[in-house]
Design a protein around this motif. Structure first.
Motif, short mmCIF file in Angstrom:
data_model
loop_
_atom_site.label_atom_id
_atom_site.label_comp_id
_atom_site.label_asym_id
_atom_site.label_seq_id
_atom_site.Cartn_x
_atom_site.Cartn_y
_atom_site.Cartn_z
N PHE A 93 -3.06 10.53 5.70
CA PHE A 93 -3.17 9.22 6.35
C PHE A 93 -1.81 8.72 6.80
O PHE A 93 -1.69 8.09 7.85
CB PHE A 93 -3.83 8.21 5.39
CG PHE A 93 -4.10 6.89 6.03
CD1 PHE A 93 -5.21 6.71 6.85
CD2 PHE A 93 -3.27 5.81 5.82
CE1 PHE A 93 -5.48 5.49 7.45
CE2 PHE A 93 -3.52 4.58 6.42
CZ PHE A 93 -4.63 4.42 7.23
N ALA A 94 -0.78 9.00 6.03
CA ALA A 94 0.57 8.55 6.37
C ALA A 94 1.07 9.19 7.67
O ALA A 94 2.01 8.69 8.28
CB ALA A 94 1.53 8.83 5.23
N THR A 95 0.44 10.27 8.13
CA THR A 95 0.81 10.86 9.42
C THR A 95 0.15 10.13 10.58
O THR A 95 0.55 10.30 11.72
CB THR A 95 0.43 12.36 9.50
OG1 THR A 95 -0.99 12.48 9.49
CG2 THR A 95 1.05 13.15 8.36
N ALA A 96 -0.87 9.32 10.29
CA ALA A 96 -1.62 8.63 11.34
C ALA A 96 -1.41 7.12 11.33
O ALA A 96 -1.76 6.44 12.29
CB ALA A 96 -3.11 8.93 11.19
N ALA A 97 -0.85 6.61 10.25
CA ALA A 97 -0.65 5.16 10.13
C ALA A 97 0.53 4.90 9.21
O ALA A 97 0.92 5.76 8.42
CB ALA A 97 -1.91 4.49 9.58
N ASN A 98 1.07 3.71 9.33
CA ASN A 98 2.17 3.33 8.45
C ASN A 98 1.59 2.94 7.10
O ASN A 98 0.91 1.93 6.98
CB ASN A 98 2.95 2.16 9.05
CG ASN A 98 3.64 2.54 10.33
OD1 ASN A 98 4.15 3.65 10.45
ND2 ASN A 98 3.65 1.65 11.30
N LEU A 99 1.84 3.75 6.09
CA LEU A 99 1.41 3.47 4.74
C LEU A 99 2.67 3.26 3.92
O LEU A 99 3.28 4.20 3.43
CB LEU A 99 0.56 4.62 4.18
CG LEU A 99 -0.11 4.37 2.84
CD1 LEU A 99 -1.05 3.16 2.91
CD2 LEU A 99 -0.87 5.60 2.39
N ASP A 100 3.07 2.00 3.80
CA ASP A 100 4.32 1.64 3.16
C ASP A 100 4.09 1.45 1.66
O ASP A 100 3.58 0.41 1.23
CB ASP A 100 4.86 0.35 3.80
CG ASP A 100 6.17 -0.11 3.21
OD1 ASP A 100 6.84 0.69 2.53
OD2 ASP A 100 6.52 -1.29 3.41
N ILE A 101 4.45 2.45 0.86
CA ILE A 101 4.31 2.37 -0.59
C ILE A 101 5.48 1.55 -1.12
O ILE A 101 6.64 1.95 -0.97
CB ILE A 101 4.29 3.78 -1.23
CG1 ILE A 101 3.16 4.63 -0.67
CG2 ILE A 101 4.19 3.66 -2.76
CD1 ILE A 101 1.77 4.12 -0.95
N THR A 102 5.17 0.41 -1.71
CA THR A 102 6.21 -0.50 -2.19
C THR A 102 6.54 -0.29 -3.67
O THR A 102 7.58 -0.74 -4.13
CB THR A 102 5.81 -1.97 -1.97
OG1 THR A 102 4.61 -2.24 -2.67
CG2 THR A 102 5.62 -2.26 -0.48
N ASP A 103 5.64 0.37 -4.40
CA ASP A 103 5.87 0.64 -5.81
C ASP A 103 5.04 1.85 -6.21
O ASP A 103 3.90 2.00 -5.78
CB ASP A 103 5.48 -0.58 -6.66
CG ASP A 103 5.96 -0.47 -8.10
OD1 ASP A 103 6.87 0.34 -8.39
OD2 ASP A 103 5.42 -1.21 -8.96
N GLY A 104 5.61 2.73 -7.02
CA GLY A 104 4.88 3.89 -7.48
C GLY A 104 4.90 5.02 -6.47
O GLY A 104 5.83 5.15 -5.69
N GLY A 105 3.85 5.82 -6.50
CA GLY A 105 3.79 7.00 -5.64
C GLY A 105 2.54 7.01 -4.79
O GLY A 105 1.76 6.06 -4.77
#
Length: 170
Positions: A93-105
């Motif tokens: 999904f991160a290749t198709a949309a901005n998935l900004d992980i702010t904490d953890g993995g």
């Protein structure tokens, strides 16, 4: 006559208002997805009904498709409240949309869940906390592995794996 004219004016005002609201909603959605969606194409059902799970495999076999990020949505409950859950592979999904992980993995594993920052704040959730979700097949106790910035492209405040959906009877 006067009543007819009044009724026509009210009707016209309602139609005009709905047109403005509809256009405004479309523009808001377009802006949100321009910022958060990086995919070249999105395959979706215009009626909002789910596809067969084989559609993703069919699309992946098409010439010119280099990457594919499948997303499935399912109604359920999160911490006892009705919610819409998204099932996806966060790495794809991160290749198709901005998935900004702010904490953890980002790795869900077998019992992981990602939660949006808004939900984490409201429920006091941190990485490592347990979170109970309910799907048609029953409740599942998951563990928060990451928190992501609220993002309309995800379509949910809770992200689970495809395996979690399947074990939940979906």
């Amino acid at each position: 006559t006067a009543a007819t004219a009044s009724a026509l004016m009210v009707g016209l005002a309602l139609v005009s208002a709905m047109a403005v609201i509809g256009e405004s909603t479309n523009e808001s959605i377009d802006v949100a997805f321009e910022d958060d969606l990086t995919a070249d194409f999105v395959v979706s059902n215009a009626l909002g009904q789910p596809f067969s799970t084989s559609v993703a495999a069919d699309v992946a076999r098409l010439d010119g498709v280099a990457e594919l990020a499948q997303v499935r949505w399912q109604a359920g409950q999160v911490a006892g409240d009705d919610a819409n859950l998204a099932a996806l592979d966060p790495v794809a999904f991160a290749t198709a949309a901005n998935l900004d992980i702010t904490d953890g993995g980002i790795e869900l594993g077998t019992d992981g869940v990602l939660v949006a920052a808004g939900l984490a704040g409201r429920e006091g959730l941190d990485v490592g906390d347990p979170l109970t979700i309910a799907l048609p097949g029953g409740e599942q106790l998951l563990r928060v592995v990451g928190v992501y910035a609220d993002n309309p492209a995800v379509g949910s405040e809770v992200v689970v794996s495809f395996d979690t959906l399947e074990s939940g009877g979906v």
